[in-house]
Design an enzyme around this catalytic site. Sequence first.
Site, mmCIF file in Angstrom:
data_model
loop_
_atom_site.group_PDB
_atom_site.id
_atom_site.type_symbol
_atom_site.label_atom_id
_atom_site.label_comp_id
_atom_site.label_asym_id
_atom_site.label_seq_id
_atom_site.Cartn_x
_atom_site.Cartn_y
_atom_site.Cartn_z
ATOM 1 N N ILE A 4 0.861 -1.189 0.000
ATOM 2 C CA ILE A 4 0.000 0.000 0.000
ATOM 3 C C ILE A 4 0.891 1.230 0.000
ATOM 4 O O ILE A 4 1.520 1.557 0.993
ATOM 5 C CB ILE A 4 -0.957 0.020 1.206
ATOM 6 C CG1 ILE A 4 -1.898 -1.191 1.153
ATOM 7 C CG2 ILE A 4 -1.762 1.311 1.218
ATOM 8 C CD1 ILE A 4 -2.842 -1.290 2.335
ATOM 9 N N HIS A 5 0.945 1.892 -1.141
ATOM 10 C CA HIS A 5 1.687 3.149 -1.286
ATOM 11 C C HIS A 5 0.670 4.258 -1.529
ATOM 12 O O HIS A 5 -0.514 4.093 -1.231
ATOM 13 C CB HIS A 5 2.742 3.037 -2.398
ATOM 14 C CG HIS A 5 2.195 2.519 -3.691
ATOM 15 N ND1 HIS A 5 1.585 3.330 -4.622
ATOM 16 C CD2 HIS A 5 2.128 1.253 -4.188
ATOM 17 C CE1 HIS A 5 1.184 2.588 -5.643
ATOM 18 N NE2 HIS A 5 1.492 1.323 -5.410
ATOM 19 N N ALA A 6 1.103 5.390 -2.038
ATOM 20 C CA ALA A 6 0.230 6.569 -2.148
ATOM 21 C C ALA A 6 -1.048 6.322 -2.958
ATOM 22 O O ALA A 6 -2.133 6.713 -2.531
ATOM 23 C CB ALA A 6 1.001 7.746 -2.741
ATOM 24 N N PRO A 56 -2.794 3.391 -3.820
ATOM 25 C CA PRO A 56 -3.793 2.577 -3.124
ATOM 26 C C PRO A 56 -4.325 3.257 -1.862
ATOM 27 O O PRO A 56 -5.512 3.137 -1.545
ATOM 28 C CB PRO A 56 -3.051 1.292 -2.771
ATOM 29 C CG PRO A 56 -1.889 1.245 -3.673
ATOM 30 C CD PRO A 56 -1.538 2.656 -3.998
ATOM 31 N N ALA A 57 -3.470 3.979 -1.156
ATOM 32 C CA ALA A 57 -3.921 4.674 0.057
ATOM 33 C C ALA A 57 -5.002 5.695 -0.278
ATOM 34 O O ALA A 57 -5.992 5.823 0.450
ATOM 35 C CB ALA A 57 -2.746 5.354 0.752
#
Length: 91
Positions: free
Chosen positions: A14-16, A18-19
Amino acid sequence: MITKDLEVLPRAGIHARPASIIAETANKFSSSIEIEKENMRINAKSIMGIITLGATYKTKLKLICNGDDEEEAAKEMERLFLNRFEVEKSN
């Protein structure tokens, strides 16, 4: 209150991007939506909170939904994780 066990399926974790998708989806609901990793619990409506989880590939998370639309919220959030954060495009 509804709880569901989730797993991060994308290899990138989960990076920017998907967040932001998680937070955008969570904000559609009036219920409280939280995600727990080990001893850390964050508000799923906060992009920064989600990123601070540091959830990598295969990380186990717990989803906690509480409120008037908790069932719909839990189903939608679970679907999002199962579909690797792919959102359906509307025409």
